[in-house]
Design a protein around this motif. Structure first.
Motif, mmCIF file in Angstrom:
data_model
loop_
_atom_site.group_PDB
_atom_site.id
_atom_site.type_symbol
_atom_site.label_atom_id
_atom_site.label_comp_id
_atom_site.label_asym_id
_atom_site.label_seq_id
_atom_site.Cartn_x
_atom_site.Cartn_y
_atom_site.Cartn_z
ATOM 1 N N TYR A 24 81.077 -37.288 57.653
ATOM 2 C CA TYR A 24 81.320 -37.969 58.927
ATOM 3 C C TYR A 24 82.781 -38.445 58.987
ATOM 4 O O TYR A 24 83.475 -38.569 57.974
ATOM 5 N N GLN A 32 76.843 -38.566 63.355
ATOM 6 C CA GLN A 32 77.334 -37.471 62.532
ATOM 7 C C GLN A 32 76.579 -37.386 61.206
ATOM 8 O O GLN A 32 76.347 -36.288 60.682
ATOM 9 N N VAL A 92 73.388 -35.592 62.039
ATOM 10 C CA VAL A 92 73.612 -34.166 62.289
ATOM 11 C C VAL A 92 73.838 -33.417 60.980
ATOM 12 O O VAL A 92 73.300 -32.323 60.771
ATOM 13 N N MET A 150 80.280 -28.905 59.680
ATOM 14 C CA MET A 150 80.597 -30.242 60.178
ATOM 15 C C MET A 150 82.077 -30.387 60.515
ATOM 16 O O MET A 150 82.443 -31.125 61.451
ATOM 17 N N LEU A 181 82.339 -28.920 63.958
ATOM 18 C CA LEU A 181 81.705 -29.784 64.957
ATOM 19 C C LEU A 181 82.549 -31.025 65.231
ATOM 20 O O LEU A 181 82.660 -31.473 66.393
ATOM 21 N N ARG A 182 83.133 -31.606 64.214
ATOM 22 C CA ARG A 182 83.968 -32.792 64.409
ATOM 23 C C ARG A 182 85.220 -32.445 65.206
ATOM 24 O O ARG A 182 85.687 -33.237 66.038
ATOM 25 N N CYS A 190 81.812 -34.258 67.807
ATOM 26 C CA CYS A 190 80.425 -34.390 67.356
ATOM 27 C C CYS A 190 79.844 -35.710 67.842
ATOM 28 O O CYS A 190 79.729 -36.685 67.092
ATOM 29 N N LEU A 213 77.581 -32.668 72.543
ATOM 30 C CA LEU A 213 76.644 -31.606 72.179
ATOM 31 C C LEU A 213 75.739 -31.237 73.345
ATOM 32 O O LEU A 213 75.345 -30.069 73.487
ATOM 33 N N SER A 268 69.843 -34.764 70.753
ATOM 34 C CA SER A 268 70.958 -35.389 71.473
ATOM 35 C C SER A 268 70.496 -35.933 72.820
ATOM 36 O O SER A 268 70.936 -37.011 73.250
#
Length: 416
Positions: free
Chosen positions: A163, A175, A178, A195, A198-199, A203, A208, A237
């Motif tokens: 995260y 995060q 996820v 990740m 996504l970040r 995220c 999302l 989400s």
């Protein structure tokens, strides 16, 4: 004054039956055998009446005292036998009176009594027998020693490292959830790479939801079951954005209601995101190693059974550490296939040591395990034997048909 009666008159009187109770007959025998029968005079009747009245008064006073004594005793404690049995024995009552006697315990129906114990009496409830593995503390100490370098994949790419530490608190917690959802049946290296993408994309639950499925699938690929996880991420989400404003629930019950979130993810999310120990996070590594070490009363079939069995005896202060220890230990030493039992410090106390990876036989008189050098020599010898066999077949095929034409040919060298 009483008058004497003659013999004949007394005979007549005796033949008559008098119904009055004031007359009492009395017979006297003399020396001559003559029975002189007389009647009771009036003065004698009066004296008898007075004596009888006195007896009745005495009996009534005794009865009154007995009744008072019975009332006093019944107030103090009930008696099973009537108290007047010994006092009034042998006395005659002119008029019977009803005396109330308490019933005995045998004549009543017995009631079931609930027995309760007070804590002040020093009586402690009986506790169930506490079971624990015989050598678990020693084995746990060895695992800590083997994990002291912190160089396993979970140490660098686990959910605690995935995260963004600079993001808001609710975004960090999202995060973490996820990353746990993506880590199911996926290596930590693949989860960490997904990740990162996504970040960079953003995220959060809001971003999302705004991302289409194809783009989200490309971001998390190649995690295991990425198409199913895309669907779970979109559904989760939507729930979090609607009910929790983009944050995650702060309870195990709320987390397991989310699509794609199981008990293991819920307990780990409570520990990492909310800093609350609600249970042991048991994944495939913890499940496998706990059964191998004999840390369970009986073998379990799935991680949820393992979690319940571990929580019965493992101290609560170790619940947060045990997942990190066993996951890294499973990634480096206690592999699912061919575990490295020869380098494990628990090889002498582990009941499953060398069962999944059979120990190679050593030479007679040698008690040490084969070293990597000896295993390499063994492989080289096998290769040389195979080369000799090929050479023998080649010479047989190249042999001359007749002895007269036989010529010496140089031996071929086979390059290794």
């Amino acid at each position: 004054m009483p008058a004497r009666c003659t013999t004949r008159v007394c005979y007549v009187v005796r033949c008559c039956t008098m119904s009055s109770h004031y007359f009492v007959q009395r017979s006297v025998t003399t020396r001559n055998g003559i029975h002189n029968i007389g009647c009771t005079p009036a003065a004698t009747l009066k004296s008898k009446l007075s004596n009888r009245l006195k007896d009745e008064d005495t009996v009534r006073s005794v009865e009154v005292k007995v009744e008072e004594e019975e009332a006093r005793i019944s107030l103090q404690r009930p008696s099973t036998a009537p108290p007047t049995a010994g006092l009034l024995q042998g006395t005659t009552h002119p008029k019977s009176e009803t005396v109330t006697v308490p019933l005995s315990s045998h004549s009543r129906r017995r009631k079931q009594l609930k027995v309760e114990y007070d804590e002040d009496d020093g009586v402690k409830p009986v506790k169930a027998e506490h079971w624990e593995p015989p050598d678990w503390k020693k084995q746990l100490g060895f695992i800590r020693e083997m994990r002291s370098s912190h160089d396993a994949p979970v140490d660098k790419m686990g959910a605690e490292k995935c995260y963004d530490s600079e993001a808001p608190a609710h975004a960090r917690r999202f995060q973490v959830l996820v990353s746990l959802m993506l880590s199911s049946q996926t290596k930590d290296q693949v989860t960490a790479a997904a990740m990162v993408k996504l970040r960079a994309h953003g995220c959060t639950a809001e971003n999302l939801l705004a991302t289409d499925d194809d783009t989200l699938g490309k971001l998390i690929y190649p995690v295991g079951f990425w198409r199913t996880k895309v669907k779970y991420l979109k559904q989760t989400s939507a729930i979090l954005q609607k009910e929790f404003r983009g944050d995650i629930p702060d309870s195990v019950e709320g987390l397991v209601r989310l699509p794609g979130v199981g008990p293991k993810m819920a307990h780990l999310a409570m520990d990492i995101a909310w800093d609350q120990v609600s249970g042991i996070g048991v994944d495939t590594h913890v499940h496998r190693i706990s059964n191998r070490l004999g840390w369970l009363r009986k073998p379990t079939k799935n991680p949820e059974e393992t979690r319940k069995a571990l929580e019965e005896w493992l101290p609560r202060e170790l619940w947060s550490e045990i997942n990190w220890l066993l996951v890294g230990f499973g990634q480096q030493v206690c592999h699912p296939v061919s575990p490295l039992c020869s380098v494990c410090l628990n090889q002498h106390s582990c009941p499953s040591a060398f069962k999944n990876s059979p120990k190679k036989r050593t030479k007679a008189g040698s008690s040490q395990s084969p070293s990597p050098t000896s295993s390499f020599k063994t492989k080289t010898e096998v290769k040389q034997e195979s080369v000799e066999a090929v050479r023998t077949k080649t010479e047989a095929l190249c042999a001359p048909l007749s002895p007269a034409k036989q010529k010496k040919k140089p031996k071929r060298k086979v390059k290794l």
